[in-house]
Motif scaffolding. Sequence first.
Motif, PDB file in Angstrom:
ATOM      1  N   THR A   1      -1.865  67.479  -1.049  1.00  0.00           N
ATOM      2  CA  THR A   1      -1.801  67.011   0.319  1.00  0.00           C
ATOM      3  C   THR A   1      -0.416  67.306   0.893  1.00  0.00           C
ATOM      4  O   THR A   1       0.597  67.004   0.258  1.00  0.00           O
ATOM      5  N   VAL A   2      -0.390  67.889   2.078  1.00  0.00           N
ATOM      6  CA  VAL A   2       0.862  68.219   2.745  1.00  0.00           C
ATOM      7  C   VAL A   2       1.119  67.172   3.826  1.00  0.00           C
ATOM      8  O   VAL A   2       0.245  66.894   4.650  1.00  0.00           O
ATOM      9  N   ASP A   3       2.314  66.599   3.815  1.00  0.00           N
ATOM     10  CA  ASP A   3       2.698  65.567   4.778  1.00  0.00           C
ATOM     11  C   ASP A   3       2.766  66.157   6.187  1.00  0.00           C
ATOM     12  O   ASP A   3       3.094  67.330   6.365  1.00  0.00           O
ATOM     13  N   ASP A   4       2.466  65.340   7.197  1.00  0.00           N
ATOM     14  CA  ASP A   4       2.504  65.796   8.585  1.00  0.00           C
ATOM     15  C   ASP A   4       3.893  66.278   8.991  1.00  0.00           C
ATOM     16  O   ASP A   4       4.021  67.201   9.793  1.00  0.00           O
TER      17      ASP A   4
ATOM     18  N   LEU B   1       4.846  69.810  10.607  1.00  0.00           N
ATOM     19  CA  LEU B   1       5.601  69.854  11.859  1.00  0.00           C
ATOM     20  C   LEU B   1       6.784  70.813  11.756  1.00  0.00           C
ATOM     21  O   LEU B   1       6.977  71.682  12.606  1.00  0.00           O
ATOM     22  N   VAL B   2       7.566  70.702  10.696  1.00  0.00           N
ATOM     23  CA  VAL B   2       8.731  71.571  10.510  1.00  0.00           C
ATOM     24  C   VAL B   2       8.296  73.017  10.292  1.00  0.00           C
ATOM     25  O   VAL B   2       8.874  73.948  10.877  1.00  0.00           O
ATOM     26  N   ALA B   3       7.284  73.231   9.474  1.00  0.00           N
ATOM     27  CA  ALA B   3       6.825  74.595   9.185  1.00  0.00           C
ATOM     28  C   ALA B   3       6.296  75.280  10.447  1.00  0.00           C
ATOM     29  O   ALA B   3       6.637  76.440  10.722  1.00  0.00           O
ATOM     30  N   LEU B   4       5.482  74.578  11.216  1.00  0.00           N
ATOM     31  CA  LEU B   4       4.969  75.169  12.451  1.00  0.00           C
ATOM     32  C   LEU B   4       6.092  75.425  13.445  1.00  0.00           C
ATOM     33  O   LEU B   4       6.079  76.436  14.165  1.00  0.00           O
ATOM     34  N   GLY B   5       7.056  74.534  13.506  1.00  0.00           N
ATOM     35  CA  GLY B   5       8.207  74.740  14.382  1.00  0.00           C
ATOM     36  C   GLY B   5       8.976  75.989  14.011  1.00  0.00           C
ATOM     37  O   GLY B   5       9.340  76.801  14.879  1.00  0.00           O
ATOM     38  N   LEU B   6       9.223  76.170  12.720  1.00  0.00           N
ATOM     39  CA  LEU B   6       9.949  77.356  12.264  1.00  0.00           C
ATOM     40  C   LEU B   6       9.162  78.639  12.524  1.00  0.00           C
ATOM     41  O   LEU B   6       9.724  79.645  12.976  1.00  0.00           O
ATOM     42  N   VAL B   7       7.863  78.614  12.247  1.00  0.00           N
ATOM     43  CA  VAL B   7       7.030  79.794  12.488  1.00  0.00           C
ATOM     44  C   VAL B   7       7.020  80.142  13.975  1.00  0.00           C
ATOM     45  O   VAL B   7       7.127  81.317  14.350  1.00  0.00           O
TER      46      VAL B   7
END
Length: 179
Positions: free
Chosen positions: A112-115, A119-125
Amino acid sequence: MPLNSASTYGPISAAKPPLVSRARSLYAARRPWRLFLDISAISLPFSYADAMSRIRLNANHFRVNYALIILIVLFFSLVYHPISMIVYSVSFIAWLSLYFCREDPLLIFGRTVDDRVVLVALGLVTVVALVFTHVGMNVLVALIVGVVLVGVHAAFRGTEDLFLDESDAAQGGLLSVVR
Protein backbone atom coordinates in the motif's frame (compact mmCIF):
# COMPACT_ATOMS: atom_id res chain seq x y z
CA MET A 1 -44.80 -8.18 -32.37
CA PRO A 2 -48.08 -8.16 -30.44
CA LEU A 3 -48.68 -5.25 -28.08
CA ASN A 4 -49.47 -7.37 -25.03
CA SER A 5 -46.51 -9.74 -25.23
CA ALA A 6 -43.92 -9.60 -22.48
CA SER A 7 -40.65 -8.11 -23.53
CA THR A 8 -37.42 -9.95 -22.94
CA TYR A 9 -35.59 -6.85 -21.88
CA GLY A 10 -34.76 -6.49 -18.20
CA PRO A 11 -35.02 -3.32 -16.19
CA ILE A 12 -32.58 -0.55 -16.94
CA SER A 13 -29.63 -0.86 -14.62
CA ALA A 14 -29.18 1.98 -12.17
CA ALA A 15 -25.50 1.20 -11.65
CA LYS A 16 -23.34 4.29 -11.71
CA PRO A 17 -20.36 4.46 -14.02
CA PRO A 18 -16.97 4.41 -12.29
CA LEU A 19 -16.33 8.06 -13.18
CA VAL A 20 -19.41 9.19 -11.25
CA SER A 21 -18.45 7.22 -8.14
CA ARG A 22 -14.88 8.52 -8.37
CA ALA A 23 -16.13 12.09 -8.72
CA ARG A 24 -18.21 11.59 -5.61
CA SER A 25 -15.20 10.28 -3.71
CA LEU A 26 -13.23 13.35 -4.86
CA TYR A 27 -16.02 15.54 -3.61
CA ALA A 28 -16.01 13.70 -0.29
CA ALA A 29 -12.20 13.78 0.12
CA ARG A 30 -11.82 17.51 -0.12
CA ARG A 31 -12.95 19.74 2.69
CA PRO A 32 -15.83 22.15 2.07
CA TRP A 33 -14.67 25.43 0.54
CA ARG A 34 -16.88 27.30 3.00
CA LEU A 35 -14.86 25.83 5.88
CA PHE A 36 -11.63 26.38 3.96
CA LEU A 37 -12.39 30.07 3.32
CA ASP A 38 -13.93 30.83 6.73
CA ILE A 39 -12.85 34.42 7.51
CA SER A 40 -13.62 34.05 11.22
CA ALA A 41 -10.99 31.28 11.49
CA ILE A 42 -8.16 33.60 10.36
CA SER A 43 -5.92 34.81 13.19
CA LEU A 44 -2.29 35.60 13.82
CA PRO A 45 -0.24 32.75 15.22
CA PHE A 46 1.23 33.44 18.67
CA SER A 47 4.69 32.18 17.83
CA TYR A 48 6.77 30.48 15.18
CA ALA A 49 6.00 27.10 16.79
CA ASP A 50 2.27 27.87 16.66
CA ALA A 51 2.55 28.83 12.98
CA MET A 52 4.40 25.60 12.17
CA SER A 53 1.82 23.57 14.10
CA ARG A 54 -0.98 25.26 12.17
CA ILE A 55 0.78 24.60 8.87
CA ARG A 56 1.21 20.92 9.73
CA LEU A 57 -2.40 20.44 10.86
CA ASN A 58 -3.94 22.49 8.03
CA ALA A 59 -1.76 20.79 5.42
CA ASN A 60 -3.05 17.44 6.63
CA HIS A 61 -6.67 18.56 6.95
CA PHE A 62 -6.95 20.56 3.70
CA ARG A 63 -4.49 18.51 1.63
CA VAL A 64 -6.85 17.99 -1.33
CA ASN A 65 -7.91 21.66 -1.35
CA TYR A 66 -4.28 22.80 -1.29
CA ALA A 67 -3.34 20.44 -4.12
CA LEU A 68 -6.24 21.79 -6.20
CA ILE A 69 -5.14 25.39 -5.56
CA ILE A 70 -1.57 24.68 -6.66
CA LEU A 71 -2.80 22.82 -9.76
CA ILE A 72 -5.12 25.71 -10.69
CA VAL A 73 -2.31 28.27 -10.31
CA LEU A 74 -0.11 26.06 -12.48
CA PHE A 75 -2.90 25.74 -15.05
CA PHE A 76 -3.34 29.52 -15.32
CA SER A 77 0.39 30.00 -15.74
CA LEU A 78 0.35 27.80 -18.87
CA VAL A 79 -2.42 29.55 -20.78
CA TYR A 80 -0.04 30.88 -23.47
CA HIS A 81 1.86 27.58 -23.92
CA PRO A 82 -0.32 25.12 -25.88
CA ILE A 83 2.15 22.18 -25.89
CA SER A 84 2.60 22.55 -22.15
CA MET A 85 -1.18 22.65 -21.73
CA ILE A 86 -1.45 19.27 -23.46
CA VAL A 87 1.28 17.83 -21.23
CA TYR A 88 -0.41 19.39 -18.21
CA SER A 89 -3.79 17.94 -19.25
CA VAL A 90 -2.29 14.43 -19.43
CA SER A 91 -0.66 15.04 -16.05
CA PHE A 92 -3.96 16.27 -14.62
CA ILE A 93 -5.69 13.09 -15.78
CA ALA A 94 -3.03 11.15 -13.87
CA TRP A 95 -3.76 13.33 -10.82
CA LEU A 96 -7.46 12.61 -11.11
CA SER A 97 -7.06 8.87 -11.46
CA LEU A 98 -4.23 8.31 -8.96
CA TYR A 99 -4.91 10.92 -6.27
CA PHE A 100 -8.22 12.76 -6.34
CA CYS A 101 -10.70 10.11 -7.53
CA ARG A 102 -9.22 6.95 -6.06
CA GLU A 103 -11.37 5.15 -3.50
CA ASP A 104 -9.14 2.18 -2.70
CA PRO A 105 -5.56 2.43 -1.48
CA LEU A 106 -2.95 2.40 -4.22
CA LEU A 107 -1.16 -0.95 -4.36
CA ILE A 108 2.24 -1.32 -6.04
CA PHE A 109 3.87 -4.75 -5.94
CA GLY A 110 1.44 -5.80 -3.22
CA ARG A 111 2.30 -2.86 -0.94
CA THR A 112 0.00 0.00 0.00
CA VAL A 113 1.33 3.42 -0.99
CA ASP A 114 0.51 6.34 1.31
CA ASP A 115 -1.40 9.29 -0.18
CA ARG A 116 1.42 11.68 0.72
CA VAL A 117 3.89 9.59 -1.33
CA VAL A 118 1.48 9.64 -4.28
CA LEU A 119 1.11 13.42 -3.84
CA VAL A 120 4.88 14.01 -3.93
CA ALA A 121 5.46 11.59 -6.81
CA LEU A 122 2.72 13.11 -8.97
CA GLY A 123 3.99 16.59 -8.16
CA LEU A 124 7.51 15.68 -9.25
CA VAL A 125 6.31 13.97 -12.44
CA THR A 126 4.18 17.01 -13.30
CA VAL A 127 7.03 19.46 -12.74
CA VAL A 128 9.57 17.36 -14.67
CA ALA A 129 7.16 16.87 -17.59
CA LEU A 130 6.48 20.59 -17.78
CA VAL A 131 10.18 21.50 -17.50
CA PHE A 132 10.84 19.29 -20.55
CA THR A 133 8.38 21.45 -22.51
CA HIS A 134 10.65 24.47 -21.86
CA VAL A 135 8.41 26.35 -19.46
CA GLY A 136 10.73 25.80 -16.50
CA MET A 137 10.77 29.37 -15.22
CA ASN A 138 7.03 29.68 -15.72
CA VAL A 139 6.43 26.47 -13.75
CA LEU A 140 8.85 27.55 -11.02
CA VAL A 141 7.14 30.91 -10.55
CA ALA A 142 3.69 29.25 -10.55
CA LEU A 143 4.80 26.70 -7.94
CA ILE A 144 6.30 29.42 -5.76
CA VAL A 145 3.08 31.44 -5.98
CA GLY A 146 1.00 28.34 -5.19
CA VAL A 147 3.17 27.29 -2.25
CA VAL A 148 3.16 30.84 -0.84
CA LEU A 149 -0.65 30.99 -1.11
CA VAL A 150 -0.98 27.61 0.60
CA GLY A 151 1.60 28.46 3.26
CA VAL A 152 0.00 31.79 4.12
CA HIS A 153 -3.43 30.22 4.38
CA ALA A 154 -2.13 27.32 6.46
CA ALA A 155 -0.21 29.60 8.84
CA PHE A 156 -3.03 32.07 9.42
CA ARG A 157 -6.00 29.70 9.47
CA GLY A 158 -6.74 28.66 13.03
CA THR A 159 -7.09 24.97 13.77
CA GLU A 160 -9.47 25.15 16.72
CA ASP A 161 -12.57 24.34 14.67
CA LEU A 162 -11.09 21.45 12.68
CA PHE A 163 -12.44 18.05 13.61
CA LEU A 164 -10.50 14.97 12.63
CA ASP A 165 -11.87 11.49 12.39
CA GLU A 166 -9.81 8.61 13.77
CA SER A 167 -8.02 7.84 10.51
CA ASP A 168 -7.03 11.50 10.02
CA ALA A 169 -5.81 11.70 13.59
CA ALA A 170 -3.74 8.54 13.21
CA GLN A 171 -2.16 9.81 9.98
CA GLY A 172 -1.23 13.10 11.60
CA GLY A 173 0.25 11.43 14.67
CA LEU A 174 -2.38 12.81 17.03
CA LEU A 175 -3.27 9.57 18.80
CA SER A 176 -1.81 8.76 22.18
CA VAL A 177 -0.32 5.36 22.89
CA VAL A 178 -0.73 5.77 26.65
CA ARG A 179 -3.66 3.88 28.14
